[in-house]
Enzyme design. Structure first.
Site, mmCIF file in Angstrom:
data_model
loop_
_atom_site.group_PDB
_atom_site.id
_atom_site.type_symbol
_atom_site.label_atom_id
_atom_site.label_comp_id
_atom_site.label_asym_id
_atom_site.label_seq_id
_atom_site.Cartn_x
_atom_site.Cartn_y
_atom_site.Cartn_z
ATOM 1 N N LEU A 64 -33.549 29.134 -38.364
ATOM 2 C CA LEU A 64 -32.107 28.950 -38.636
ATOM 3 C C LEU A 64 -31.875 27.786 -39.581
ATOM 4 C CD1 LEU A 64 -29.358 30.067 -37.745
ATOM 5 C CD2 LEU A 64 -29.303 28.362 -35.940
ATOM 6 N N CYS A 121 -47.199 29.911 -0.107
ATOM 7 C CA CYS A 121 -48.268 30.834 -0.508
ATOM 8 C C CYS A 121 -48.751 31.559 0.741
ATOM 9 C CB CYS A 121 -49.417 30.058 -1.153
ATOM 10 S SG CYS A 121 -50.919 31.060 -1.353
ATOM 11 N N CYS A 168 -52.538 31.083 1.517
ATOM 12 C CA CYS A 168 -52.835 29.793 2.193
ATOM 13 C C CYS A 168 -52.404 29.859 3.658
ATOM 14 C CB CYS A 168 -52.060 28.655 1.514
ATOM 15 S SG CYS A 168 -52.743 28.104 -0.044
ATOM 16 N N ASN A 206 -42.662 31.544 -26.043
ATOM 17 C CA ASN A 206 -41.561 31.901 -25.149
ATOM 18 C C ASN A 206 -42.092 32.431 -23.824
ATOM 19 O OD1 ASN A 206 -39.978 31.190 -27.279
ATOM 20 N ND2 ASN A 206 -39.625 33.294 -27.974
ATOM 21 N N THR A 264 -38.981 28.475 -34.372
ATOM 22 C CA THR A 264 -39.644 27.375 -33.665
ATOM 23 C C THR A 264 -39.502 26.074 -34.446
ATOM 24 O OG1 THR A 264 -41.742 26.566 -32.713
ATOM 25 C CG2 THR A 264 -41.905 27.976 -34.670
ATOM 26 N N SER A 265 -39.296 24.996 -33.697
ATOM 27 C CA SER A 265 -39.078 23.677 -34.328
ATOM 28 C C SER A 265 -40.398 23.011 -34.688
ATOM 29 C CB SER A 265 -38.291 22.771 -33.376
ATOM 30 O OG SER A 265 -39.040 22.604 -32.171
ATOM 31 N N HIS A 317 -47.542 29.948 -23.338
ATOM 32 C CA HIS A 317 -46.988 28.990 -22.365
ATOM 33 C C HIS A 317 -46.667 29.655 -21.044
ATOM 34 C CE1 HIS A 317 -45.702 26.296 -25.979
ATOM 35 N NE2 HIS A 317 -46.991 26.268 -25.741
HETATM 36 C C1 BV8 Z 1 -51.758 20.231 -24.088
HETATM 37 C C2 BV8 Z 1 -43.212 25.738 -20.948
HETATM 38 C C3 BV8 Z 1 -53.721 19.028 -23.608
HETATM 39 C C4 BV8 Z 1 -42.156 25.047 -20.247
HETATM 40 C C5 BV8 Z 1 -43.665 24.472 -22.886
HETATM 41 C C6 BV8 Z 1 -51.454 17.223 -29.946
HETATM 42 C C7 BV8 Z 1 -52.392 18.131 -29.476
HETATM 43 C C8 BV8 Z 1 -52.309 18.622 -28.160
HETATM 44 C C9 BV8 Z 1 -51.270 18.209 -27.324
HETATM 45 C C10 BV8 Z 1 -50.343 17.310 -27.801
HETATM 46 C C11 BV8 Z 1 -50.421 16.826 -29.098
HETATM 47 N N1 BV8 Z 1 -49.388 15.968 -29.271
HETATM 48 C C12 BV8 Z 1 -48.639 15.926 -28.144
HETATM 49 C C13 BV8 Z 1 -49.208 16.711 -27.209
HETATM 50 C C14 BV8 Z 1 -48.700 16.900 -25.868
HETATM 51 C C15 BV8 Z 1 -47.718 18.056 -25.755
HETATM 52 C C16 BV8 Z 1 -46.761 18.144 -26.915
HETATM 53 O O1 BV8 Z 1 -46.960 18.902 -27.844
HETATM 54 N N2 BV8 Z 1 -45.699 17.356 -26.828
HETATM 55 C C17 BV8 Z 1 -44.690 17.388 -27.852
HETATM 56 C C18 BV8 Z 1 -43.304 17.315 -27.193
HETATM 57 C C19 BV8 Z 1 -44.940 16.225 -28.793
HETATM 58 N N3 BV8 Z 1 -48.430 19.303 -25.628
HETATM 59 C C20 BV8 Z 1 -48.809 19.673 -24.397
HETATM 60 O O2 BV8 Z 1 -48.635 18.994 -23.403
HETATM 61 C C21 BV8 Z 1 -49.514 21.004 -24.282
HETATM 62 N N4 BV8 Z 1 -50.702 20.792 -23.529
HETATM 63 O O3 BV8 Z 1 -51.900 20.099 -25.238
HETATM 64 O O4 BV8 Z 1 -52.648 19.832 -23.146
HETATM 65 C C22 BV8 Z 1 -54.723 19.092 -22.540
HETATM 66 C C23 BV8 Z 1 -56.006 19.513 -22.864
HETATM 67 C C24 BV8 Z 1 -56.968 19.541 -21.882
HETATM 68 C C25 BV8 Z 1 -56.635 19.188 -20.563
HETATM 69 C C26 BV8 Z 1 -55.327 18.807 -20.244
HETATM 70 C C27 BV8 Z 1 -54.352 18.751 -21.236
HETATM 71 C C28 BV8 Z 1 -48.672 21.992 -23.493
HETATM 72 C C29 BV8 Z 1 -47.488 22.400 -24.285
HETATM 73 C C30 BV8 Z 1 -46.723 23.502 -23.543
HETATM 74 C C31 BV8 Z 1 -45.529 22.891 -22.906
HETATM 75 N N5 BV8 Z 1 -44.710 23.949 -22.313
HETATM 76 N N6 BV8 Z 1 -43.004 25.453 -22.323
HETATM 77 C C32 BV8 Z 1 -40.964 25.935 -20.180
HETATM 78 O O5 BV8 Z 1 -40.745 26.747 -21.110
HETATM 79 O O6 BV8 Z 1 -40.254 25.782 -19.198
HETATM 80 S S1 BV8 Z 1 -43.163 23.961 -24.403
HETATM 81 C C33 BV8 Z 1 -41.554 24.436 -24.744
HETATM 82 O O7 BV8 Z 1 -41.327 24.026 -26.115
HETATM 83 C C34 BV8 Z 1 -41.298 25.928 -24.775
HETATM 84 O O8 BV8 Z 1 -42.407 26.746 -24.495
HETATM 85 C C35 BV8 Z 1 -40.876 26.164 -26.219
HETATM 86 O O9 BV8 Z 1 -41.160 27.400 -26.662
HETATM 87 C C36 BV8 Z 1 -41.691 25.139 -26.874
HETATM 88 C C37 BV8 Z 1 -41.466 24.834 -28.304
HETATM 89 O O10 BV8 Z 1 -40.109 24.805 -28.551
HETATM 90 P P1 BV8 Z 1 -39.541 25.916 -29.569
HETATM 91 O O11 BV8 Z 1 -39.951 27.250 -29.073
HETATM 92 O O12 BV8 Z 1 -39.930 25.557 -30.951
HETATM 93 O O13 BV8 Z 1 -37.996 25.780 -29.318
HETATM 94 P P2 BV8 Z 1 -37.023 24.687 -29.918
HETATM 95 O O14 BV8 Z 1 -35.752 24.749 -29.158
HETATM 96 O O15 BV8 Z 1 -37.757 23.377 -30.041
HETATM 97 O O16 BV8 Z 1 -36.771 25.196 -31.422
HETATM 98 C C38 BV8 Z 1 -36.071 26.405 -31.636
HETATM 99 C C39 BV8 Z 1 -35.967 26.557 -33.134
HETATM 100 O O17 BV8 Z 1 -35.354 27.820 -33.415
HETATM 101 C C40 BV8 Z 1 -35.099 25.493 -33.803
HETATM 102 O O18 BV8 Z 1 -35.753 25.010 -34.960
HETATM 103 C C41 BV8 Z 1 -33.815 26.253 -34.166
HETATM 104 O O19 BV8 Z 1 -33.262 25.776 -35.389
HETATM 105 C C42 BV8 Z 1 -34.322 27.652 -34.366
HETATM 106 N N7 BV8 Z 1 -33.362 28.711 -34.096
HETATM 107 C C43 BV8 Z 1 -32.331 28.696 -33.205
HETATM 108 N N8 BV8 Z 1 -31.721 29.907 -33.236
HETATM 109 C C44 BV8 Z 1 -32.384 30.678 -34.130
HETATM 110 C C45 BV8 Z 1 -33.427 29.926 -34.678
HETATM 111 N N9 BV8 Z 1 -34.267 30.414 -35.617
HETATM 112 C C46 BV8 Z 1 -34.081 31.686 -36.013
HETATM 113 N N10 BV8 Z 1 -33.083 32.476 -35.536
HETATM 114 C C47 BV8 Z 1 -32.225 32.003 -34.604
HETATM 115 N N11 BV8 Z 1 -31.243 32.811 -34.139
#
Ligand code: BV8
Length: 248
Positions: free
Chosen positions: A220, A144, A147, A97, A194-195, A114
């Site tokens: 959830l 900036c 800059c 988060n 987290t999903s 993140h």
């Molecule tokens: C990287 C900032 C490499 C933005 C975010 C394998 C390995 C490495 C990378 C990858 C890989 N496979 C794919 C990748 C690429 C990518 C990735 O993972 N893509 C996904 C979509 C497949 N990963 C990346 O790009 C990462 N970088 O690995 O770089 C690299 C290495 C060297 C050099 C260059 C590059 C970077 C990932 C970070 C991206 N940035 N956030 C912003 O926030 O504006 S990610 C974004 O999703 C948020 O941070 C968020 O937190 C995150 C995950 O989502 P969740 O937090 O899980 O939220 P979501 O809504 O999905 O789920 C909420 C859950 O809560 C649900 O299940 C719901 O049911 C539940 N819920 C709801 N209410 C409640 C609840 N549970 C309990 N109580 C409640 N009340």
């Protein structure tokens, strides 16, 4: 409800996602009408999207800053701050988060994997990251000052890890070091709200399990990776976390 008994030899690593902030009024990403519903991820949370349209990206983050600045920690955040106070260096919180609510609740043993919505840095030079709570008006991209002082043209960007960007190696190292120390005793890994879609955060449960951790998920509803956890407690984190731990 099952409870996690924490004794003097237990270390606890917690991973939180957007679900933990949902009860504070912060929209999640992947729920219906979540944040990504209105904007394709590539457009607003990737380096390419920022290069193509920094105005749109700053509008997206300014709106989120504005929204998050009105939100307060909920019972789930408070429970994790209490757990850190009880465990000290036997506790670490890794959060996906960017809303700052864990800091507001009092957690200091915290890795914001993140980044943080309320920090900015220069997209061109090494200025920052600095605290920046400004909600920039639509149509404005902040420049900036460092800059400009050198007669160069640089713009600020949110201090956020976008898709396709590497996480800070120091953050990953801190989490890994904690897990290795935890593996020498009783190691509990808890993910909440987290999903389990975004890597490398989503891979932490596999790494923890390989190191002998007892794995727990509070969510959830069961996400696709629910099978990676030994224990799944279905419910709202704001209600479950305050009574999940039994610190002895
Ligand atoms: C990287 C900032 C490499 C933005 C975010 C394998 C390995 C490495 C990378 C990858 C890989 N496979 C794919 C990748 C690429 C990518 C990735 O993972 N893509 C996904 C979509 C497949 N990963 C990346 O790009 C990462 N970088 O690995 O770089 C690299 C290495 C060297 C050099 C260059 C590059 C970077 C990932 C970070 C991206 N940035 N956030 C912003 O926030 O504006 S990610 C974004 O999703 C948020 O941070 C968020 O937190 C995150 C995950 O989502 P969740 O937090 O899980 O939220 P979501 O809504 O999905 O789920 C909420 C859950 O809560 C649900 O299940 C719901 O049911 C539940 N819920 C709801 N209410 C409640 C609840 N549970 C309990 N109580 C409640 N009340």
């Amino acid at each position: 409800m099952e409870r996690i008994v924490v004794d003097g030899d237990t270390r606890v690593l917690v991973l939180t996602g957007a679900g933990v902030s949902a009860e504070s009024g912060i929209p999640t990403f992947r729920d219906a009408n979540g944040l990504w519903e209105n904007h394709p991820v590539e457009q607003v949370a990737s380096p390419g999207g920022f290069a193509a349209d920094p105005l749109l990206v700053w509008r997206f983050y300014s709106q989120r800053r504005e929204g998050a600045s009105r939100c307060r920690p909920n019972g789930g955040h408070e429970a994790l701050a209490k757990l850190e106070a009880a465990l000290g260096d036997r506790f670490l919180l890794a959060t996906q988060n960017v809303d700052g609510l864990h800091r507001d609740a009092g957690n200091t043993r915290l890795v914001e994997m993140h980044g943080n919505l309320f920090m900015s840095r220069c997209a061109m030079c090494d200025y920052g990251p600095e605290e920046d709570r400004t909600v920039y008006p639509a149509g404005e991209v902040p420049g900036c000052a460092a800059c400009h002082g050198r007669g160069e043209f640089g713009i600020l960007r949110p201090h956020i890890v976008w898709f396709g960007e590497a996480l800070d190696p120091a953050d990953l190292y801190r989490i890994e070091a904690f897990m290795r120390a935890a593996a020498r005793g009783r190691f509990v890994f808890l993910a909440a709200g987290t999903s389990g879609v975004v890597y490398p955060a989503a891979g932490l449960v596999d790494r923890a399990r390989a190191m002998g951790a007892e794995t727990w998920l509070v969510n959830l509803d069961p996400p696709d990776n629910v099978g990676a956890f030994e224990h799944f407690v279905r419910g709202r984190s704001g209600e479950v976390l305050p009574t999940l731990f039994d610190v002895v």
